[in-house]
Design an enzyme around this catalytic site. Structure first.
Site, mmCIF file in Angstrom:
data_model
loop_
_atom_site.group_PDB
_atom_site.id
_atom_site.type_symbol
_atom_site.label_atom_id
_atom_site.label_comp_id
_atom_site.label_asym_id
_atom_site.label_seq_id
_atom_site.Cartn_x
_atom_site.Cartn_y
_atom_site.Cartn_z
ATOM 1 C CB SER A 228 19.641 38.575 57.651
ATOM 2 O OG SER A 228 20.620 37.582 57.800
ATOM 3 C CE1 TYR B 258 18.714 32.179 59.624
ATOM 4 C CE2 TYR B 258 20.446 30.853 58.631
ATOM 5 C CZ TYR B 258 19.964 32.080 59.055
ATOM 6 O OH TYR B 258 20.733 33.202 58.890
HETATM 7 N N1 GLN Z 1 21.317 33.044 54.991
HETATM 8 C C1 GLN Z 1 22.355 33.960 55.361
HETATM 9 C C2 GLN Z 1 23.310 33.331 56.361
HETATM 10 O O1 GLN Z 1 22.876 32.695 57.265
HETATM 11 C C3 GLN Z 1 21.748 35.200 55.929
HETATM 12 C C4 GLN Z 1 22.796 36.200 56.392
HETATM 13 C C5 GLN Z 1 22.402 37.628 56.171
HETATM 14 O O2 GLN Z 1 21.538 37.953 55.363
HETATM 15 N N2 GLN Z 1 23.089 38.526 56.848
HETATM 16 O O3 GLN Z 1 24.500 33.453 56.247
#
Ligand code: GLN
Length: 414
Positions: free
Chosen positions: A63, A187
């Site tokens: 994220s 994503y």
């Molecule tokens: N790729 C992770 C997700 O979508 C990213 C979440 C995070 O780092 N908080 O769950």
């Protein structure tokens, strides 16, 4: 050792023993992370880089990618266009919550998953082209070509049903600009980009520097996009912990479930931390603790900012191999870091130059600045004579001075 590096190394040592939290397991590949890995890095807007611990260890950005992709979307489309599809209010809810605004169907902000997927889907081109634009931009922020951890990508793609559900929900609300599966694929790849704590520090320093990477000198996003991105990081970056984070740490920041955190001291520094064990909100436990202490010790809380932001160096004069630095104003951490960097550069000039640091016009010195200046003088003793003109006794004697008492040393180190 270089004085700023000593401060970072001490912070890492102090927090190594915190073993609370657990590595993320809902993405199976992330469960393999080393819970002991711990790195800290800091980069100034002049491009000076410092690091301690496992700051060169690679992990997936997760994220922490979200604000950087948001800044790209803002650069390409402008705030008004982006704001039609994703808002800017803290949701006060977990990162994977279903937080869609009643009426518009917009996700609350670009840093929760629903908002991040919508933001990623705003980047132009087909899936492959959009991902490459994202990778190029993140690479521009980091100042080097970033690669993808294919195992982590595949692991999330195989298990990311909740994110696919969020994508379909935003599609049903008319705010997702791509087919849901394609939006998620881009994503997931974006989240699997590999970085180090040093990369996160350079990326943060680029935001701190108004969108121009201070290490490469290249502009990555425009200053408006950088400023808007920092604003949402300040209010939404740590999910349902964002309010307390702003109160206690006071720096715009973004965490990721890979254990990374990027924090920004606007106009001054980017900080990157890596430590995989997470708290229940999905924020790295050690990173939170170390950033809280770093912010307090270095005086970086954005809303408690009383130091002058401008350079304390009024003039640097050189006469027959002797350098004279004239300082003005309050010396905080940022000012001292700049002076130490300058003194160390001058010390490399020639054999045994004399460097005079003139504090006659300095009004106040924060303890961290006093310590850095004293350590700098002590560390260079073999090569250079560093002399302080200090009529008000703001820095006092450097700690190498034999008449220095343990009590005075302790006072300086407080
Ligand atoms: N790729 C992770 C997700 O979508 C990213 C979440 C995070 O780092 N908080 O769950």
């Amino acid at each position: 050792m270089e004085p700023v590096t000593v401060v970072l190394a001490e912070l890492v040592e102090r927090h190594r023993a915190d073993t609370a939290g657990d590595v993320a397991r809902y993405i199976p590949e992330l469960a393999r992370a080393d819970p002991h890995a711990f790195g800290l890095a800091m980069v100034s807007v002049q491009g000076h880089a410092y690091q301690a611990g496992d700051a060169a260890a690679a992990f997936t950005i997760q994220s922490v990618s979200k604000p950087f992709v948001y800044s790209l979307a803002l650069s390409e489309l402008g705030l008004a266009e982006v704001a039609r599809r994703v808002g800017f209010e803290p949701s006060g809810e977990p990162f994977n919550a279903i937080s869609l605004e009643a009426g518009t169907g917009r996700p609350a902000n670009p840093l929760i998953n629903a908002g991040a997927i919508v933001t990623t889907a705003l980047i132009g081109g087909d899936g492959e082209a959009a991902f490459e634009r994202i990778r190029d931009t993140l690479s521009g922020f980091a100042g080097r070509r970033l690669t993808v951890d294919e195992d982590v990508y595949r692991s999330e793609a195989a298990t990311g049903d909740r994110n696919r559900a969020l994508a379909y929900l935003t599609l049903s609300q008319g705010v997702l600009e791509r087919p849901a599966q394609q939006a998620c694929d881009v994503y997931f790849r974006q989240c699997a980009i590999e970085v180090t704590a040093v990369d996160l520090a350079v990326m943060g320093a680029t935001l701190a520097n108004g969108g121009r990477n201070p290490v490469t000198g290249r502009r990555v996003v425009d200053a408006d996009a950088a400023g808007a991105t920092l604003s949402v990081m300040a209010t939404c970056g740590m999910y349902d912990h964002s309010g307390e984070w702003m109160l206690r740490v006071g720096l715009p920041a973004k965490s990721g479930v890979g254990g990374g955190v990027c924090a920004v001291s606007p106009g001054q520094f980017g900080v990157g931390v890596f430590s995989p064990p997470l708290d229940p909100q999905g924020n790295s436990v050690r990173a939170s603790a170390v950033l809280r202490e770093l912010s307090a010790e270095l005086g970086l809380h954005v809303l408690r900012h009383t130091e002058r932001a401008r350079s304390p160096l009024q003039a640097v004069r050189t006469d027959h191999g002797a350098h004279h630095l004239e300082l003005l104003g309050d010396l905080g951490f940022a000012a001292a870091e700049e002076i130490v960097h300058c003194v160390r550069r001058l010390a490399r000039d020639q054999p045994r130059p004399l460097v005079t640091v003139d504090l006659s016009h300095v009004t106040a010195v924060r303890p961290i600045a006093r310590r850095l200046l004293a350590d700098c003088a002590a560390g260079l003793r073999a090569r250079t004579t560093v002399r302080f003109v200090d009529p008000a006794g703001l820095v006092r004697r450097p700690s190498t001075d034999r008449s220095d008492t343990p009590g005075e040393r302790a006072e300086r180190a407080e």
